[in-house]
Design a protein around this motif. Structure first.
Motif, PDB file in Angstrom:
ATOM      1  N   SER A   1       0.838  -1.472  -0.459  1.00 17.84           N
ATOM      2  CA  SER A   1      -0.154  -0.094  -0.082  1.00 17.84           C
ATOM      3  C   SER A   1       0.603   1.367   0.041  1.00 17.84           C
ATOM      4  CB  SER A   1      -1.078  -0.140   1.667  1.00 17.84           C
ATOM      5  OG  SER A   1       0.004   0.356   2.266  1.00 17.84           O
ATOM      6  N   ILE A   2       2.320   1.057   0.213  1.00 18.30           N
ATOM      7  CA  ILE A   2       2.867   2.633   0.011  1.00 18.30           C
ATOM      8  C   ILE A   2       3.718   2.663  -1.240  1.00 18.30           C
ATOM      9  CG2 ILE A   2       5.231   3.925   1.787  1.00 18.30           C
ATOM     10  CD1 ILE A   2       4.190   1.526   4.025  1.00 18.30           C
ATOM     11  N   MET A   3       4.007   1.522  -2.123  1.00  9.19           N
ATOM     12  CA  MET A   3       4.566   1.847  -2.611  1.00  9.19           C
ATOM     13  C   MET A   3       3.362   3.174  -3.984  1.00  9.19           C
ATOM     14  SD  MET A   3       7.453   0.448  -3.408  1.00  9.19           S
ATOM     15  CE  MET A   3       7.044   1.009  -5.501  1.00  9.19           C
ATOM     16  N   PRO A   4       2.491   3.457  -3.648  1.00  4.31           N
ATOM     17  CA  PRO A   4       2.286   4.016  -4.575  1.00  4.31           C
ATOM     18  C   PRO A   4       2.635   5.675  -4.545  1.00  4.31           C
ATOM     19  CG  PRO A   4       0.302   2.480  -4.708  1.00  4.31           C
ATOM     20  CD  PRO A   4       1.726   2.303  -3.387  1.00  4.31           C
ATOM     21  N   LEU A   5       2.723   5.667  -3.147  1.00  5.07           N
ATOM     22  CA  LEU A   5       3.394   6.857  -2.613  1.00  5.07           C
ATOM     23  C   LEU A   5       5.158   7.114  -3.137  1.00  5.07           C
ATOM     24  CD1 LEU A   5       1.927   6.303   1.141  1.00  5.07           C
ATOM     25  CD2 LEU A   5       1.001   7.840  -1.082  1.00  5.07           C
ATOM     26  N   LEU A   6       5.651   5.967  -3.129  1.00  2.00           N
ATOM     27  CA  LEU A   6       6.397   6.440  -4.004  1.00  2.00           C
ATOM     28  C   LEU A   6       7.632   6.986  -4.690  1.00  2.00           C
ATOM     29  CD1 LEU A   6       8.890   3.473  -1.839  1.00  2.00           C
ATOM     30  CD2 LEU A   6       8.565   5.741  -0.578  1.00  2.00           C
TER      31      LEU A   6
ATOM     32  N   GLY B   1      13.774  11.813  -6.275  1.00  5.12           N
ATOM     33  CA  GLY B   1      14.743  10.784  -5.616  1.00  5.12           C
ATOM     34  C   GLY B   1      14.299   9.174  -5.455  1.00  5.12           C
ATOM     35  N   PHE B   2      13.026   8.677  -5.848  1.00  5.50           N
ATOM     36  CA  PHE B   2      12.737   7.599  -6.193  1.00  5.50           C
ATOM     37  C   PHE B   2      13.228   7.241  -7.508  1.00  5.50           C
ATOM     38  CE2 PHE B   2       9.984   3.745  -7.216  1.00  5.50           C
ATOM     39  CZ  PHE B   2      10.151   3.114  -6.338  1.00  5.50           C
ATOM     40  N   GLN B   3      14.162   5.745  -7.003  1.00  7.93           N
ATOM     41  CA  GLN B   3      14.624   5.031  -8.636  1.00  7.93           C
ATOM     42  C   GLN B   3      13.971   3.870  -8.659  1.00  7.93           C
ATOM     43  OE1 GLN B   3      16.538   6.849 -11.113  1.00  7.93           O
ATOM     44  NE2 GLN B   3      15.983   8.455 -10.429  1.00  7.93           N
ATOM     45  N   ALA B   4      13.020   3.695  -9.404  1.00  6.76           N
ATOM     46  CA  ALA B   4      12.118   2.637  -9.587  1.00  6.76           C
ATOM     47  C   ALA B   4      12.951   1.023  -9.988  1.00  6.76           C
ATOM     48  CB  ALA B   4      10.469   2.533 -10.330  1.00  6.76           C
ATOM     49  N   ALA B   5      13.289   0.033 -10.117  1.00  6.91           N
ATOM     50  CA  ALA B   5      13.773  -1.427 -10.230  1.00  6.91           C
ATOM     51  C   ALA B   5      13.074  -2.259 -11.120  1.00  6.91           C
ATOM     52  CB  ALA B   5      14.257  -1.933  -8.964  1.00  6.91           C
ATOM     53  N   ASN B   6      13.801  -1.885 -12.357  1.00 11.33           N
ATOM     54  CA  ASN B   6      12.815  -2.793 -13.078  1.00 11.33           C
ATOM     55  C   ASN B   6      13.033  -4.083 -12.691  1.00 11.33           C
ATOM     56  OD1 ASN B   6      12.484  -3.716 -15.565  1.00 11.33           O
ATOM     57  ND2 ASN B   6      14.808  -4.812 -16.318  1.00 11.33           N
ATOM     58  N   ILE B   7      11.511  -4.261 -12.431  1.00  8.45           N
ATOM     59  CA  ILE B   7      10.996  -5.111 -11.829  1.00  8.45           C
ATOM     60  C   ILE B   7      10.572  -6.621 -13.349  1.00  8.45           C
ATOM     61  CG2 ILE B   7       8.776  -6.235 -10.480  1.00  8.45           C
ATOM     62  CD1 ILE B   7       8.895  -3.644  -9.256  1.00  8.45           C
ATOM     63  N   GLY B   8      10.861  -7.565 -13.425  1.00 14.03           N
ATOM     64  CA  GLY B   8      10.058  -8.592 -13.851  1.00 14.03           C
ATOM     65  C   GLY B   8       9.280  -9.516 -13.625  1.00 14.03           C
ATOM     66  N   GLU B   9       9.570 -10.872 -12.979  1.00 17.02           N
ATOM     67  CA  GLU B   9       8.499 -11.058 -11.966  1.00 17.02           C
ATOM     68  C   GLU B   9       8.792 -11.754 -10.969  1.00 17.02           C
ATOM     69  OE1 GLU B   9       8.665 -15.681 -13.487  1.00 17.02           O
ATOM     70  OE2 GLU B   9       9.717 -15.498 -14.975  1.00 17.02           O
ATOM     71  N   VAL B  10       7.784 -11.029 -10.233  1.00 17.52           N
ATOM     72  CA  VAL B  10       7.309 -11.222  -8.568  1.00 17.52           C
ATOM     73  C   VAL B  10       7.057 -12.127  -8.309  1.00 17.52           C
ATOM     74  CG1 VAL B  10       6.526  -9.562  -6.808  1.00 17.52           C
ATOM     75  CG2 VAL B  10       7.328  -8.313  -9.238  1.00 17.52           C
TER      76      VAL B  10
ATOM     77  N   PHE C   1      12.351  -6.727  -4.568  1.00 17.83           N
ATOM     78  CA  PHE C   1      13.598  -4.919  -4.942  1.00 17.83           C
ATOM     79  C   PHE C   1      12.479  -4.018  -5.283  1.00 17.83           C
ATOM     80  CE2 PHE C   1      16.453  -2.840  -6.280  1.00 17.83           C
ATOM     81  CZ  PHE C   1      16.956  -1.836  -5.544  1.00 17.83           C
ATOM     82  N   ALA C   2      11.922  -3.106  -5.011  1.00 15.98           N
ATOM     83  CA  ALA C   2      11.131  -2.031  -5.696  1.00 15.98           C
ATOM     84  C   ALA C   2      11.915  -1.068  -6.496  1.00 15.98           C
ATOM     85  CB  ALA C   2      10.003  -1.889  -4.776  1.00 15.98           C
ATOM     86  N   GLY C   3      13.199  -0.732  -5.902  1.00 14.81           N
ATOM     87  CA  GLY C   3      13.909   1.286  -5.919  1.00 14.81           C
ATOM     88  C   GLY C   3      14.548   1.774  -4.393  1.00 14.81           C
ATOM     89  N   THR C   4      15.190   2.501  -4.824  1.00 11.43           N
ATOM     90  CA  THR C   4      15.783   2.943  -4.001  1.00 11.43           C
ATOM     91  C   THR C   4      14.997   4.534  -3.769  1.00 11.43           C
ATOM     92  OG1 THR C   4      18.008   3.873  -5.331  1.00 11.43           O
ATOM     93  CG2 THR C   4      18.009   1.959  -4.268  1.00 11.43           C
TER      94      THR C   4
END
Length: 178
Positions: A74-79, A84-93, A98-101
């Motif tokens: 539920s926190i991910m949509p805020l980030l 300063g948020f850099q999303a990670a390349n998300i493949g299969e979850v 790991f969402a990013g930094t």
């Protein structure tokens, strides 16, 4: 997935709640947008709140600042809206990922946490600089000889894993309110 979830729950349970600290309590960040503040500026205040949690842990240890955060989905949509948020390349979850930094803080998402829960922690190379340890499948001792019905004998290795909290002072948890 199961071991990841077990470890995340272990870390979350061991993390002290910053809002309950007697010396410097940290008030929870609220999703409610204050009157007269635009949405993006309000989300930036969440990043500022995370900096408070980082300094809470630093002031407690006088040595370490968190290098990771685990949060509920539920926190991910805020980030995504915070500079300063850099999303990670998300493949299969499958489970925690790991969402990013965010300004150097590694962000992980876990389905093990309840909505709007999160925690920050320290995990570095040395055991003294890590909140917990996970020791996967370490050979411990050889087994005794095992006899079979046909008279054959066999011997194997007994293995196990363990996960332990090393220093709960390297963790801090928080919650977002409505």
């Amino acid at each position: 997935y199961e071991i990841d979830t077990e470890i995340i729950q272990m870390l979350y349970d061991a993390a002290p709640d910053a809002s309950a600290d007697a010396k410097n309590p940290i008030a929870a960040w609220s999703r409610t947008q204050p009157v007269g503040v635009n949405y993006v500026d309000h989300l930036v205040s969440f990043a500022a709140k995370l900096e408070e949690y980082k300094m809470f842990l630093y002031n407690k240890t006088k040595k370490f600042t968190p290098n990771f955060m685990v949060c509920s989905s539920s926190i991910m949509p805020l980030l995504g809206f915070i500079n300063g948020f850099q999303a990670a390349n998300i493949g299969e979850v499958n489970g925690p990922f790991f969402a990013g930094t965010l300004n150097g803080l590694k962000i992980y998402v876990s389905p093990a946490l309840a909505a709007d829960d999160f925690f920050l922690g320290v995990n570095q190379g040395a055991m003294q600089a890590s909140a917990g340890v996970y020791a996967p499948y370490m050979p411990v001792v050889p087994t005794q000889l095992l006899g079979f019905a046909d008279g054959g004998m066999s011997q194997g290795w007994s293995t196990m894993y363990d996960a332990k909290i090393l220093n709960a002072d390297l963790l801090v948890k928080g919650k977002i309110t409505a």
